[in-house]
Design a protein around this motif. Structure first.
Motif, PDB file in Angstrom:
ATOM      1  N   VAL A  67       0.839  -1.199   0.000  1.00 31.33           N
ATOM      2  CA  VAL A  67       0.000   0.000   0.000  1.00 31.33           C
ATOM      3  C   VAL A  67       0.876   1.251   0.000  1.00 31.33           C
ATOM      4  CG1 VAL A  67      -1.708   1.322   1.312  1.00 31.33           C
ATOM      5  CG2 VAL A  67      -1.959  -1.155   1.071  1.00 31.33           C
ATOM      6  N   ASP A  68       1.936   1.243   0.791  1.00 30.63           N
ATOM      7  CA  ASP A  68       2.833   2.403   0.818  1.00 30.63           C
ATOM      8  C   ASP A  68       3.411   2.680  -0.576  1.00 30.63           C
ATOM      9  OD1 ASP A  68       2.390   2.758   3.490  1.00 30.63           O
ATOM     10  OD2 ASP A  68       4.381   2.119   4.150  1.00 30.63           O
ATOM     11  N   ARG A  69       3.806   1.641  -1.285  1.00 33.03           N
ATOM     12  CA  ARG A  69       4.361   1.846  -2.624  1.00 33.03           C
ATOM     13  C   ARG A  69       3.301   2.387  -3.583  1.00 33.03           C
ATOM     14  NH1 ARG A  69       6.659  -3.098  -1.375  1.00 33.03           N
ATOM     15  NH2 ARG A  69       5.380  -4.257  -2.885  1.00 33.03           N
ATOM     16  N   LEU A  70       2.091   1.878  -3.467  1.00 32.10           N
ATOM     17  CA  LEU A  70       1.013   2.384  -4.316  1.00 32.10           C
ATOM     18  C   LEU A  70       0.728   3.855  -4.035  1.00 32.10           C
ATOM     19  CD1 LEU A  70      -1.593  -0.530  -4.378  1.00 32.10           C
ATOM     20  CD2 LEU A  70      -0.357   0.410  -6.332  1.00 32.10           C
ATOM     21  N   VAL A  71       0.687   4.216  -2.759  1.00 31.16           N
ATOM     22  CA  VAL A  71       0.406   5.606  -2.402  1.00 31.16           C
ATOM     23  C   VAL A  71       1.516   6.518  -2.922  1.00 31.16           C
ATOM     24  CG1 VAL A  71       0.111   7.230  -0.498  1.00 31.16           C
ATOM     25  CG2 VAL A  71      -1.000   4.993  -0.406  1.00 31.16           C
ATOM     26  N   ARG A  72       2.761   6.099  -2.781  1.00 32.82           N
ATOM     27  CA  ARG A  72       3.868   6.933  -3.262  1.00 32.82           C
ATOM     28  C   ARG A  72       3.806   7.084  -4.782  1.00 32.82           C
ATOM     29  NH1 ARG A  72       7.009   8.271   0.808  1.00 32.82           N
ATOM     30  NH2 ARG A  72       7.159   6.878   2.634  1.00 32.82           N
ATOM     31  N   ASP A  73       3.468   6.019  -5.492  1.00 36.72           N
ATOM     32  CA  ASP A  73       3.353   6.120  -6.948  1.00 36.72           C
ATOM     33  C   ASP A  73       2.156   6.983  -7.333  1.00 36.72           C
ATOM     34  OD1 ASP A  73       4.422   5.212  -9.548  1.00 36.72           O
ATOM     35  OD2 ASP A  73       2.448   4.280  -9.762  1.00 36.72           O
ATOM     36  N   PHE A  74       1.068   6.867  -6.605  1.00 36.63           N
ATOM     37  CA  PHE A  74      -0.115   7.703  -6.835  1.00 36.63           C
ATOM     38  C   PHE A  74       0.242   9.175  -6.680  1.00 36.63           C
ATOM     39  CE2 PHE A  74      -3.675   9.778  -4.395  1.00 36.63           C
ATOM     40  CZ  PHE A  74      -4.513  10.000  -5.471  1.00 36.63           C
ATOM     41  N   ILE A  75       0.942   9.529  -5.629  1.00 39.05           N
ATOM     42  CA  ILE A  75       1.327  10.920  -5.402  1.00 39.05           C
ATOM     43  C   ILE A  75       2.245  11.414  -6.517  1.00 39.05           C
ATOM     44  CG2 ILE A  75       2.580  12.477  -3.849  1.00 39.05           C
ATOM     45  CD1 ILE A  75       1.668  10.676  -1.521  1.00 39.05           C
ATOM     46  N   ALA A  76       3.180  10.572  -6.920  1.00 38.80           N
ATOM     47  CA  ALA A  76       4.158  10.989  -7.928  1.00 38.80           C
ATOM     48  C   ALA A  76       3.542  11.092  -9.319  1.00 38.80           C
ATOM     49  CB  ALA A  76       5.320  10.002  -7.950  1.00 38.80           C
ATOM     50  N   ARG A  77       2.616  10.212  -9.647  1.00 39.22           N
ATOM     51  CA  ARG A  77       2.193  10.059 -11.032  1.00 39.22           C
ATOM     52  C   ARG A  77       0.862  10.714 -11.360  1.00 39.22           C
ATOM     53  NH1 ARG A  77       2.824   4.530 -14.288  1.00 39.22           N
ATOM     54  NH2 ARG A  77       4.534   4.424 -12.809  1.00 39.22           N
TER      55      ARG A  77
END
Length: 256
Positions: A67-77
């Protein structure tokens, strides 16, 4: 002639880019690392908290690290179209549908489950009110024209999303799709009913703008014709029971 971008705007853009994607975008010069970390943590923790609240089943099945990786990618992309916190779940769903890149181990039902959880939240916060005028809640659903609730959504999924959880995580979809109607009743409670393809067709025909307004019996006889049912009267009788169940749940509000 294009106006030159002020120097402070360059700093703001670099600062924002770094907060969105700190691994790939360096921060502006001369900003204390400790202060940068405060902002990075604030943005990530706020958005991660909203996503975990909006998608509790999905996040529980994926685990904290994924989930942390998804959230970070969501914020970045992802480029959100709204600043409102209540719409973050919709923006995260749009990210999953359009930009998400699966990792090994991600379940195939990930996007369908996310959509189902978003529907529950969307109905809970929808500003739409159930109409109280122009509807007869005690009307005859066969002789009159049934009124479908605007807060009743007919859905179809490959996976039984309403059953997914720690004890049930199928590796492949079952042979038959899952049909659901998710609705918000007059007590503002979000509920669901598992239905079949015939009931899904019934709901489709009851939707406003679906065509000529028909009585409940006319709709059911039309479905019987589509199915080439050998006993249309039996189809009408079965459909009448379905209409009654939908009416008891506030999925159907009565008749016009």
């Amino acid at each position: 002639m294009t106006e030159p971008i002020p120097a402070f705007a360059h700093v703001q853009r670099a600062f924002a880019a770094h907060l969105r994607d700190p691994d790939r975008c360096p921060p502006p010069a001369d900003i204390e690392p400790r202060r940068l970390q405060v902002y990075r943590d604030l943005i990530f923790n706020n958005l991660a908290g909203l996503i975990r609240t909006g998608y509790p089943v999905l996040c529980g099945l994926l685990g904290a690290a994924r989930v942390d990786r998804l959230v970070r990618d969501f914020i970045a992309r992802h480029r959100a179209e709204t600043p409102y916190f209540l719409e973050i779940s919709r923006e995260f769903l749009a990210y999953l549908q359009q930009e998400y890149e699966p990792e090994a181990g991600d379940p195939h039902y990930l996007i369908e489950l996310a959509h189902y959880e978003w529907v529950e939240l969307a109905l809970a916060i929808a500003a739409t009110e159930l109409p109280r005028e122009g509807v007869n809640p005690a009307g005859d659903l066969l002789r009159g024209c049934p009124v479908l609730s605007p807060l009743a959504w007919s859905l179809c999924y490959s996976y039984p999303v309403h059953r997914l959880g720690p004890e049930f995580q199928p590796a492949a979809p079952p042979p038959q799709p899952t049909y659901l109607v998710v609705y918000r009743n007059r007590a503002d409670q979000v509920r669901f009913l598992e239905i079949n393809a015939v009931t899904a067709r019934l709901l489709q025909l009851l939707m406003p703008g679906s065509g000529q307004e028909m009585t409940g019996e006319q709709v059911l006889r039309s479905i019987a014709d589509e199915l080439r049912h050998p006993d249309p009267a039996a189809e009408v009788a079965g459909g009448a029971a379905v209409l009654d169940e939908l009416a008891a749940s506030d999925g159907v509000l009565g008749t016009q």
